[in-house]
Scaffold this motif. Structure first.
Motif, short mmCIF file in Angstrom:
data_model
loop_
_atom_site.label_atom_id
_atom_site.label_comp_id
_atom_site.label_asym_id
_atom_site.label_seq_id
_atom_site.Cartn_x
_atom_site.Cartn_y
_atom_site.Cartn_z
N VAL A 50 -3.32 3.96 -9.51
CA VAL A 50 -2.70 4.34 -8.24
C VAL A 50 -2.73 3.18 -7.25
N THR A 51 -3.76 2.32 -7.32
CA THR A 51 -3.82 1.18 -6.42
C THR A 51 -2.68 0.20 -6.70
N ILE A 52 -2.49 -0.16 -7.96
CA ILE A 52 -1.42 -1.10 -8.31
C ILE A 52 -0.06 -0.48 -8.03
N TYR A 53 0.09 0.80 -8.37
CA TYR A 53 1.40 1.43 -8.14
C TYR A 53 1.70 1.56 -6.65
N THR A 54 0.69 1.79 -5.84
CA THR A 54 0.90 1.86 -4.39
C THR A 54 1.38 0.52 -3.85
N ILE A 55 0.89 -0.58 -4.43
CA ILE A 55 1.23 -1.91 -3.92
C ILE A 55 2.63 -2.35 -4.34
N ASN A 56 2.94 -2.19 -5.67
CA ASN A 56 4.20 -2.78 -6.15
C ASN A 56 5.15 -1.80 -6.86
N THR A 189 2.09 8.23 -5.35
CA THR A 189 0.91 7.69 -4.66
C THR A 189 0.11 8.79 -3.99
N GLN A 190 0.77 9.76 -3.38
CA GLN A 190 0.05 10.87 -2.76
C GLN A 190 -0.73 11.66 -3.79
N LEU A 191 -0.07 11.99 -4.90
CA LEU A 191 -0.75 12.73 -5.97
C LEU A 191 -1.91 11.92 -6.51
N GLY A 192 -1.70 10.63 -6.73
CA GLY A 192 -2.74 9.79 -7.31
C GLY A 192 -3.97 9.69 -6.45
N TRP A 193 -3.79 9.49 -5.14
CA TRP A 193 -4.94 9.36 -4.26
C TRP A 193 -5.68 10.69 -4.10
#
Length: 248
Positions: A50-56, A189-193
């Motif tokens: 989720v961190t990497i997907y949130t960034i790029n 990203t919302q679901l992931g966090w």
């Protein structure tokens, strides 16, 4: 020394037994569920994804990084010669998530296998408890060396396992009630966090309640010790019979 000054040996014995029961239960739960380290290892791959997907917003990079981290965690355990069952289960979970996400092209599907597993596990806890064979007892019975003796020989312990299984089932169902609507309505990203945030607290709550229920339950019946005692008694009987035949 007056009566009030005399130590209450019964209370001391009970207190010592209680501390021992709690320590044994705590050790068994750590062995069964992987402890703090095992819990952290289940969180890290999803956190990396989720961190990497949130960034790029790169599905492939996020998935490969999560799977790579899972493999590294297994490798570290192998090098240290630690138990790998929890790390391997994490690898399989991440691998299924990667396959789902890659097949559909939807990054949210990375989380879908884990969510379905959580739902299935919640139902398993509830159904097995209703059937009189609570799942937590099946999991912890071998760890406590009691196997299934609690079903027929230790009703107080069976009741504790039933309470613990209800706790696991209801906590996991509550978690699913939060995650599945987010799967449909929220973005990746919302679901992931939210999923990462809900990874540890419900687990710790379920483990804590299990510890509370079992620490107050009757001690487990060590069926392995009973079998060893029976074997020693049988050997002694055979030896005595042999001596009697020799004397005759």
């Amino acid at each position: 020394m007056t009566f009030l000054d005399k130590p209450n040996t019964q209370e001391q014995d009970d207190d010592g037994h209680g501390r021992h029961a709690k320590a044994v239960t705590e050790a068994a739960l750590f062995e069964a569920f992987g402890g703090i380290r095992g819990t952290v290892e289940t969180v890290l791959p999803g956190l990396i994804f989720v961190t990497i997907y949130t960034i790029n917003k790169d599905l492939h990079l996020s998935a490969i990084a999560a799977l790579g981290l899972s493999l590294v965690l297994v490798a570290v355990r192998l090098v240290r010669r630690d138990t790998v069952k929890h790390a391997f289960s994490g690898v399989f979970g991440v691998a299924f998530g990667v396959v789902f996400a890659m097949m559909t092209g939807n990054a949210k599907d990375f989380y879908l296998p884990g969510m379905l597993y959580t739902l299935g596990l919640a139902l398993a806890y509830i159904i097995t408890t209703l059937a009189g064979v609570p799942l937590i007892g099946l999991i912890l019975g071998p760890v406590f060396k009691e196997n299934l003796s609690w079903r027929t020989r230790n009703p107080g312990r069976k009741k504790a396992y039933a309470k613990a299984s209800w706790a696991w089932g209801l906590i996991l169902l509550a978690k699913c009630a939060i995650l599945f609507p987010l799967y449909w309505w929220a973005d990746t990203t919302q679901l992931g966090w939210v999923l990462v945030t809900l990874k540890i607290p419900p687990f710790l709550l379920a483990v804590y309640l299990t510890w509370v229920f079992l620490a107050k339950a009757p001690p487990p019946i060590d069926v392995f010790a009973e079998m060893e005692e029976q074997e020693r008694a049988e050997e002694a009987r055979k030896a005595a019979a042999a001596r009697e035949r020799g004397d005759a």
